[in-house]
Design an enzyme around this catalytic site. Sequence first.
Site, PDB file in Angstrom:
ATOM      1  N   SER A 138       0.822  -1.219   0.000  1.00 61.43           N
ATOM      2  CA  SER A 138       0.000   0.000   0.000  1.00 61.43           C
ATOM      3  C   SER A 138       0.852   1.264   0.000  1.00 61.43           C
ATOM      4  O   SER A 138       1.960   1.291   0.560  1.00 61.43           O
ATOM      5  CB  SER A 138      -0.876  -0.051   1.260  1.00 61.43           C
ATOM      6  N   TYR A 163      -2.173   0.019  10.227  1.00 63.99           N
ATOM      7  CA  TYR A 163      -2.337  -0.627   8.919  1.00 63.99           C
ATOM      8  C   TYR A 163      -1.051  -0.487   8.095  1.00 63.99           C
ATOM      9  O   TYR A 163      -0.535  -1.465   7.544  1.00 63.99           O
ATOM     10  CB  TYR A 163      -3.526   0.010   8.180  1.00 63.99           C
TER      11      TYR A 163
HETATM   12  N1  LIG Z   1      -8.610  -0.677  -1.923  1.00 62.07           N
HETATM   13  C1  LIG Z   1      -7.545   0.114  -1.806  1.00 62.07           C
HETATM   14  O1  LIG Z   1      -7.632   1.332  -2.022  1.00 62.07           O
HETATM   15  C2  LIG Z   1      -6.212  -0.452  -1.413  1.00 62.07           C
HETATM   16  C3  LIG Z   1      -5.093   0.413  -1.409  1.00 62.07           C
HETATM   17  C4  LIG Z   1      -3.853  -0.108  -1.040  1.00 62.07           C
HETATM   18  C5  LIG Z   1      -3.720  -1.453  -0.731  1.00 62.07           C
HETATM   19  N2  LIG Z   1      -4.828  -2.272  -0.738  1.00 62.07           N
HETATM   20  C6  LIG Z   1      -4.640  -3.670  -0.398  1.00 62.07           C
HETATM   21  O2  LIG Z   1      -5.237  -4.461  -1.411  1.00 62.07           O
HETATM   22  C7  LIG Z   1      -5.792  -5.639  -0.867  1.00 62.07           C
HETATM   23  C8  LIG Z   1      -7.269  -5.764  -1.216  1.00 62.07           C
HETATM   24  O3  LIG Z   1      -7.986  -4.640  -0.730  1.00 62.07           O
HETATM   25  P1  LIG Z   1      -9.543  -4.487  -0.989  1.00 62.07           P
HETATM   26  O4  LIG Z   1      -9.833  -3.027  -1.032  1.00 62.07           O
HETATM   27  O5  LIG Z   1      -9.960  -5.359  -2.131  1.00 62.07           O
HETATM   28  O6  LIG Z   1     -10.126  -5.061   0.392  1.00 62.07           O
HETATM   29  P2  LIG Z   1     -11.345  -6.085   0.652  1.00 62.07           P
HETATM   30  O7  LIG Z   1     -11.630  -6.000   2.112  1.00 62.07           O
HETATM   31  O8  LIG Z   1     -12.462  -5.802  -0.284  1.00 62.07           O
HETATM   32  O9  LIG Z   1     -10.693  -7.491   0.294  1.00 62.07           O
HETATM   33  C9  LIG Z   1      -9.904  -8.218   1.212  1.00 62.07           C
HETATM   34  C10 LIG Z   1     -10.417  -9.641   1.250  1.00 62.07           C
HETATM   35  O10 LIG Z   1      -9.592 -10.381   2.154  1.00 62.07           O
HETATM   36  C11 LIG Z   1     -10.422 -11.236   2.921  1.00 62.07           C
HETATM   37  N3  LIG Z   1      -9.780 -11.528   4.198  1.00 62.07           N
HETATM   38  C12 LIG Z   1      -9.589 -10.678   5.243  1.00 62.07           C
HETATM   39  N4  LIG Z   1      -9.035 -11.316   6.266  1.00 62.07           N
HETATM   40  C13 LIG Z   1      -8.826 -12.604   5.874  1.00 62.07           C
HETATM   41  C14 LIG Z   1      -8.288 -13.744   6.494  1.00 62.07           C
HETATM   42  N5  LIG Z   1      -7.854 -13.697   7.758  1.00 62.07           N
HETATM   43  N6  LIG Z   1      -8.247 -14.903   5.785  1.00 62.07           N
HETATM   44  C15 LIG Z   1      -8.696 -14.974   4.523  1.00 62.07           C
HETATM   45  N7  LIG Z   1      -9.236 -13.914   3.875  1.00 62.07           N
HETATM   46  C16 LIG Z   1      -9.296 -12.736   4.538  1.00 62.07           C
HETATM   47  C17 LIG Z   1     -11.713 -10.454   3.120  1.00 62.07           C
HETATM   48  O11 LIG Z   1     -12.821 -11.285   3.454  1.00 62.07           O
HETATM   49  C18 LIG Z   1     -11.857  -9.751   1.785  1.00 62.07           C
HETATM   50  O12 LIG Z   1     -12.664 -10.495   0.898  1.00 62.07           O
HETATM   51  C19 LIG Z   1      -5.531  -5.566   0.648  1.00 62.07           C
HETATM   52  O13 LIG Z   1      -4.336  -6.255   0.915  1.00 62.07           O
HETATM   53  C20 LIG Z   1      -5.345  -4.086   0.892  1.00 62.07           C
HETATM   54  O14 LIG Z   1      -4.562  -3.845   2.030  1.00 62.07           O
HETATM   55  C21 LIG Z   1      -6.057  -1.794  -1.076  1.00 62.07           C
END
Ligand SMILES: NC(=O)c1ccc[n+]([C@@H]2O[C@H](COP(=O)([O-])OP(=O)(O)OC[C@H]3O[C@@H](n4cnc5c(N)ncnc54)[C@H](O)[C@@H]3O)[C@@H](O)[C@H]2O)c1
Length: 332
Positions: A138, A163
């Site tokens: 991130s 985070y």
């Molecule tokens: N959306 C953004 O703007 C953004 C920006 C930077 C980084 N990220 C990173 O990208 C990735 C996806 O983000 P997102 O926005 O799609 O989030 P999201 O919450 O929609 O997706 C994350 C998924 O991981 C699953 N999950 C959480 N804990 C878990 C566990 N213990 N075991 C198995 N599955 C688990 C959740 O159920 C969810 O479906 C994450 O790693 C996040 O940190 C996202």
Amino acid sequence: MNYLLTGAAGFIGSHLAVNLLKDGNRVFAIDNFCDFYSLDKKRKNIEIIGKSSGRDDLFRLYEGDIRDSSFLKKTLGDILKTQVKSEDLTVIHIAAMPGVRPSLENPALYVDVNINGTLNMLEICREFGLKRFLFASSSSVYGNNKKAPFSEDDPAENPISVYAATKKAGELMCHTYSNLYDISVICLRYFTVYGARQRPDLAIYRFTDLLSKGRPITVFGDGSSRRDYTYIDDIIDGTRKAVVRLENDRPAFEIYNLGESRTVELSYLIKLIEKELGKKANMVRKPGQPGDMAITYADISRAKEVLGYNPKTDIEDGIKLFVRWYKESETS
Ligand SMILES: NC(=O)c1ccc[n+]([C@@H]2O[C@H](COP(=O)([O-])OP(=O)(O)OC[C@H]3O[C@@H](n4cnc5c(N)ncnc54)[C@H](O)[C@@H]3O)[C@@H](O)[C@H]2O)c1
């Protein structure tokens, strides 16, 4: 090709799964359907993935928790015994507890899922001989760095939220495993991602939802904070390109920023949403929140040069597409 994709039921993971399946790849998905937001949305995402390939044999969901190493071992045992060889399986580790502000309320959970969960995924690679690993990191790792745009060589040792610290720790763990066990790793630093099926806790979704229902929106700070907002299709394109690099070039350990490389004020973002909805926001101002960065802004020259990443959707077009999706999803 074959992929082990964690977090497939979420926003980015579900888009990536659809995209991989569309090209005839096989996706073994892991998700624990955590209750960070509506389970209905996550189940719907899985339904969309299931329908996207048109072939039942290409997608398989293993419901379970990345903190549970016996579940992971059983899952890998099943996949490798019956379906693919370890050298043909690339790991894409997207699952995490996301979000800056909630990480301050429940730090132990964030550390557990994002650090111990990532460690478990790397341990699986070591134990089962998997050699390619992509990690969703991130922009938050840059903390309050003054130099912008942020480049991958800038310091990232001063995270300002739990985070962010967990994402940086995940990167460090990736580096260690890459070095110790010859696992090829790419960490992608995503910059605020938005688009269809976006997480409902994120500003673009929240503002659109509240504004369209005629409710006030809470704005933290004076509206001058800036974000590099990245459209989901560009993130998926960059991620696929990083996967190709892992498969073709087997780099030891690399980090790439994936953003639009344009930074936008919060007040401008709100104006764009107002314009698309044809409504004026009633704003409730609150002080800036601890953990929030003043600015994010990606230098994407490395991703452009090495991966051929070339983001295409600017924020004006992206908000149009997002609001269109929001309206359709509200009526369906
Ligand atoms: N959306 C953004 O703007 C953004 C920006 C930077 C980084 N990220 C990173 O990208 C990735 C996806 O983000 P997102 O926005 O799609 O989030 P999201 O919450 O929609 O997706 C994350 C998924 O991981 C699953 N999950 C959480 N804990 C878990 C566990 N213990 N075991 C198995 N599955 C688990 C959740 O159920 C969810 O479906 C994450 O790693 C996040 O940190 C996202």
